[in-house]
Design a protein around this motif. Structure first.
Motif, PDB file in Angstrom:
ATOM      1  N   ALA A  24      17.806  -7.453  89.824  1.00 23.99           N
ATOM      2  CA  ALA A  24      18.076  -6.015  89.758  1.00 23.99           C
ATOM      3  C   ALA A  24      16.796  -5.239  89.460  1.00 23.99           C
ATOM      4  CB  ALA A  24      19.126  -5.737  88.692  1.00 23.99           C
ATOM      5  N   ARG A  25      16.804  -3.968  89.833  1.00 25.67           N
ATOM      6  CA  ARG A  25      15.721  -3.052  89.507  1.00 25.67           C
ATOM      7  C   ARG A  25      16.314  -1.798  88.880  1.00 25.67           C
ATOM      8  NH1 ARG A  25      13.481  -7.001  89.824  1.00 25.67           N
ATOM      9  NH2 ARG A  25      11.565  -7.585  90.955  1.00 25.67           N
ATOM     10  N   THR A  26      15.575  -1.194  87.964  1.00 27.83           N
ATOM     11  CA  THR A  26      16.039  -0.019  87.222  1.00 27.83           C
ATOM     12  C   THR A  26      15.170   1.174  87.588  1.00 27.83           C
ATOM     13  OG1 THR A  26      16.753  -1.426  85.375  1.00 27.83           O
ATOM     14  CG2 THR A  26      16.496   0.920  84.932  1.00 27.83           C
ATOM     15  N   ASP A  27      15.786   2.266  88.006  1.00 26.52           N
ATOM     16  CA  ASP A  27      15.016   3.448  88.386  1.00 26.52           C
ATOM     17  C   ASP A  27      15.049   4.501  87.289  1.00 26.52           C
ATOM     18  OD1 ASP A  27      17.540   4.603  88.551  1.00 26.52           O
ATOM     19  OD2 ASP A  27      17.560   4.683  90.748  1.00 26.52           O
ATOM     20  N   SER A 302      28.702 -15.297  79.384  1.00 27.08           N
ATOM     21  CA  SER A 302      27.447 -14.897  78.753  1.00 27.08           C
ATOM     22  C   SER A 302      26.252 -14.786  79.689  1.00 27.08           C
ATOM     23  CB  SER A 302      27.112 -15.879  77.622  1.00 27.08           C
ATOM     24  OG  SER A 302      26.854 -17.175  78.133  1.00 27.08           O
ATOM     25  N   GLY A 303      26.237 -15.521  80.788  1.00 30.20           N
ATOM     26  CA  GLY A 303      25.051 -15.543  81.629  1.00 30.20           C
ATOM     27  C   GLY A 303      24.785 -14.267  82.382  1.00 30.20           C
ATOM     28  N   ASP A 304      25.798 -13.412  82.506  1.00 33.46           N
ATOM     29  CA  ASP A 304      25.649 -12.162  83.258  1.00 33.46           C
ATOM     30  C   ASP A 304      25.932 -10.955  82.376  1.00 33.46           C
ATOM     31  OD1 ASP A 304      25.073 -10.725  85.630  1.00 33.46           O
ATOM     32  OD2 ASP A 304      27.212 -10.523  86.081  1.00 33.46           O
ATOM     33  N   ASN A 305      25.631 -11.077  81.094  1.00 35.39           N
ATOM     34  CA  ASN A 305      25.873 -10.010  80.125  1.00 35.39           C
ATOM     35  C   ASN A 305      25.031  -8.769  80.470  1.00 35.39           C
ATOM     36  OD1 ASN A 305      26.104  -8.373  77.872  1.00 35.39           O
ATOM     37  ND2 ASN A 305      25.073  -9.788  76.489  1.00 35.39           N
ATOM     38  N   ALA A 311      22.558  -8.531  85.667  1.00 27.97           N
ATOM     39  CA  ALA A 311      22.893  -7.578  86.726  1.00 27.97           C
ATOM     40  C   ALA A 311      24.331  -7.090  86.605  1.00 27.97           C
ATOM     41  CB  ALA A 311      22.684  -8.230  88.094  1.00 27.97           C
ATOM     42  N   GLY A 312      25.191  -7.907  85.999  1.00 32.45           N
ATOM     43  CA  GLY A 312      26.584  -7.502  85.807  1.00 32.45           C
ATOM     44  C   GLY A 312      27.459  -7.762  87.012  1.00 32.45           C
ATOM     45  N   ASP A 313      26.874  -8.248  88.132  1.00 31.18           N
ATOM     46  CA  ASP A 313      27.702  -8.449  89.324  1.00 31.18           C
ATOM     47  C   ASP A 313      27.710  -9.896  89.818  1.00 31.18           C
ATOM     48  OD1 ASP A 313      25.203  -8.691  90.565  1.00 31.18           O
ATOM     49  OD2 ASP A 313      25.798  -7.478  92.302  1.00 31.18           O
ATOM     50  N   GLY A 362      31.143  -7.637  94.118  1.00 29.62           N
ATOM     51  CA  GLY A 362      30.123  -8.429  93.448  1.00 29.62           C
ATOM     52  C   GLY A 362      29.013  -8.932  94.353  1.00 29.62           C
ATOM     53  N   ALA A 363      27.980  -9.475  93.690  1.00 31.00           N
ATOM     54  CA  ALA A 363      26.847 -10.135  94.349  1.00 31.00           C
ATOM     55  C   ALA A 363      26.052  -9.217  95.266  1.00 31.00           C
ATOM     56  CB  ALA A 363      27.320 -11.370  95.114  1.00 31.00           C
ATOM     57  N   GLU A 364      26.125  -7.917  95.059  1.00 26.48           N
ATOM     58  CA  GLU A 364      25.265  -7.019  95.824  1.00 26.48           C
ATOM     59  C   GLU A 364      23.844  -7.030  95.273  1.00 26.48           C
ATOM     60  OE1 GLU A 364      26.653  -3.076  96.482  1.00 26.48           O
ATOM     61  OE2 GLU A 364      28.639  -3.689  97.189  1.00 26.48           O
ATOM     62  N   VAL A 365      23.717  -7.319  93.977  1.00 19.81           N
ATOM     63  CA  VAL A 365      22.410  -7.381  93.343  1.00 19.81           C
ATOM     64  C   VAL A 365      22.002  -8.822  93.092  1.00 19.81           C
ATOM     65  CG1 VAL A 365      21.067  -6.752  91.292  1.00 19.81           C
ATOM     66  CG2 VAL A 365      22.678  -5.118  92.273  1.00 19.81           C
ATOM     67  N   ASP A 366      22.837  -9.562  92.381  1.00 17.22           N
ATOM     68  CA  ASP A 366      22.522 -10.946  92.026  1.00 17.22           C
ATOM     69  C   ASP A 366      23.446 -11.883  92.789  1.00 17.22           C
ATOM     70  OD1 ASP A 366      21.986 -13.399  90.875  1.00 17.22           O
ATOM     71  OD2 ASP A 366      21.729 -12.590  88.859  1.00 17.22           O
ATOM     72  N   SER A 367      22.940 -12.409  93.898  1.00 15.49           N
ATOM     73  CA  SER A 367      23.711 -13.359  94.707  1.00 15.49           C
ATOM     74  C   SER A 367      23.117 -14.753  94.621  1.00 15.49           C
ATOM     75  CB  SER A 367      23.739 -12.900  96.170  1.00 15.49           C
ATOM     76  OG  SER A 367      22.417 -12.794  96.679  1.00 15.49           O
TER      77      SER A 367
END
Length: 503
Positions: A24-27, A302-305, A311-313, A362-367
């Protein structure tokens, strides 16, 4: 500055936990920047007429706080930094600046981003302005950063129930220091070669409970202004990522002795930290939840906190729940919070409550760990207007209620569920993307376990692939080694050459 003059103090800061192991990236927009007087809305203790508000002429510049996530884009960082500096340049001469940050911000192409930001602020406000910093204990304090600040403090509780108290302490310490006319205090900084996740260092349990109990006792010592223990941020890969001790005060001997005492206490228990809850594989956790005689039984995915930088997805856990007939067809109600899926939300909105829909989310950011998940269910509820998620829908698949959001959202409060027509206290199992349970969830849970699932904030640090941290570092280097825990006296920010790195 005369003792009886009212000090001129600016407020500025950017805060985020940014995982370098998340794609993920944060703007800039994710920081929801507050500007000018709206900054006061972030701090209840700064309400009009409050003692602290009346103690100084406050000049809020820009304060932005983002949900933990991926690395901050260079463009976003430069945009916010430039505006912050521009606002500071327009202010009158400043006696002080309160720098409210997290301390775990990673920016594309930069190391030690908070030091870069602070350096630009220091160039703007000048060498004589006292800077007081408030931080999360999961932030990082490099030697360079310690060199540029004057006063510093951090949370003493994890979960962070003392967050607002810490911010107030940082602002109050700055006012009192300016009023005293004593100038810059002495700072002792000690790097501690330990890098652990917050779920192993919660102050709810030992050894962190007793370790952090020492901090206020140190602060009460004659000649000490403040003391802090930083655990550091485990899910970023920079040389500054490690634990640290900082003690400030006016008596050099006491400052050094107390800093070394805290560092020694930390190292004496470095291999005693354990997870704050029982842990297991997802399969083991589901088995225990299904067989539990108490409810609600909480399971941390816990791995996607998202509140640690995930990333949450990540769909890895949800996919396995959807494939488990014990969950779908069993007699226990199971809640899952949550998975982002803008198109799925749009489909549910168009169909309406009660409709049967087939959605993909899901998985749009972290696939990296699993692709998008597709499932069919009934639209149980729709909620619009959430500050984080924007729109939330609940899709019921058998006895599994899946919360799908337009944008990612952490679920920390009972109202997060009840607003969706869900009753977590009456559920058999509740899956939440979180590490240790936040206070409301902790109170609600009759039992609890952490699933060691994959993601950008994987609790198994050794399988993430750190390659830029300093060595030796526990737990990455298991052999016996004796760290150098002597106090480094950091010169005031307007004296000596700039210190770089973590020497």
């Amino acid at each position: 500055m005369e003792k009886h003059n009212i000090p001129e103090i600016a407020i500025a800061g950017l805060g985020i936990e940014a995982s370098t192991f998340s794609p993920a990236r944060t703007d800039a927009a994710a920081f929801h920047p507050h500007r000018g007087d709206e900054v006061f809305d972030l701090y209840p203790f700064m309400s009009p007429g409050s003692p602290l508000r009346e103690a100084a002429h406050w000049h809020p510049a820009l304060v932005g706080k983002a949900l933990p996530g991926g690395i901050v884009t260079r463009e976003g960082f430069e945009e916010l930094t430039a505006e912050m500096v521009q606002r500071l340049e327009a202010m009158p001469h400043l006696d002080g600046l309160w720098f409210d940050i997290h301390g775990a911000m990673t920016v594309e192409g930069l190391d030690d981003a908070e030091s870069v930001l602070l350096s630009r602020i220091r160039d703007c406000v000048g060498p004589d302005t006292l800077i007081s910093t408030s931080m999360d204990l999961h932030g990082n304090v490099s030697q360079r950063f310690a060199h540029m600040i004057d006063l510093i403090t951090c949370y003493r509780m994890a979960p962070h129930e003392d967050a607002m108290d810490t911010k107030e302490r940082a602002a109050r310490n700055l006012v009192e220091r300016l009023e005293s006319g004593k100038g810059r205090p002495i700072k002792a900084w000690i790097p501690v070669p330990v890098l652990l996740p917050g779920e192993k260092t919660s102050t709810r349990i030992e050894p962190a409970k007793s370790l952090y109990a020492q901090v206020p006792l140190v602060e009460q010592q004659e000649g000490i202004l403040d003391a802090g223990i930083w655990i550091g941020y485990a899910w970023a890969d920079e040389p500054r990522n490690h634990a640290a001790i900082v003690v400030t005060g006016d008596d050099e001997r006491t400052v050094c002795e107390q800093a070394e005492r805290l560092a020694s206490s930390f190292w004496s228990v470095h291999d005693s930290f354990q997870f704050v809850a029982p842990t297991g594989t997802l399969e083991e956790c589901v088995d225990k939840g299904l067989s539990s005689q108490v409810s609600p039984y909480f399971i941390s995915d816990s791995g996607d906190n998202p509140t640690a930088g995930g990333a949450g997805d990540v769909t890895w856990t949800l996919q396995r729940l959807l494939n488990d007939p014990r969950i779908i067809d069993g007699d226990k109600t199971t809640l899952y919070a949550s998975i982002p899926g803008p198109q799925a939300v749009e489909t549910a909105l168009h169909a309406g409550v009660g409709a049967t829909v087939t959605v993909t989310a899901g998985a749009e950011v972290d696939s990296i760990h699993e692709g998008p998940v597709t499932f069919t269910g009934t639209v149980h509820s729709i909620h619009e207007g959430d500050v984080d998620a924007l729109v939330e829908v609940v899709i019921k698949v058998g006895n599994l209620y899946v919360i799908v959001t337009e944008l990612r959202k952490p679920y920390h409060h009972e109202s997060d569920f009840t607003a969706l027509g869900l009753s977590p206290r009456e559920a058999g199992m509740v899956f939440v993307k979180i590490g240790y349970l936040e206070p409301e969830l902790f109170e609600m849970a009759r039992d609890w376990i952490m699933a060691l699932t994959p993601g950008g904030v994987d609790q198994d640090l050794l399988r993430l692939g750190h390659h830029r941290i300093s060595h030796p570092m526990y737990p990455f280097d298991q052999g016996d080694f004796t760290p150098d825990l002597h106090a480094r006296i950091i010169p005031p920010s307007n004296e000596g050459d700039t210190v770089h790195g973590d020497e």
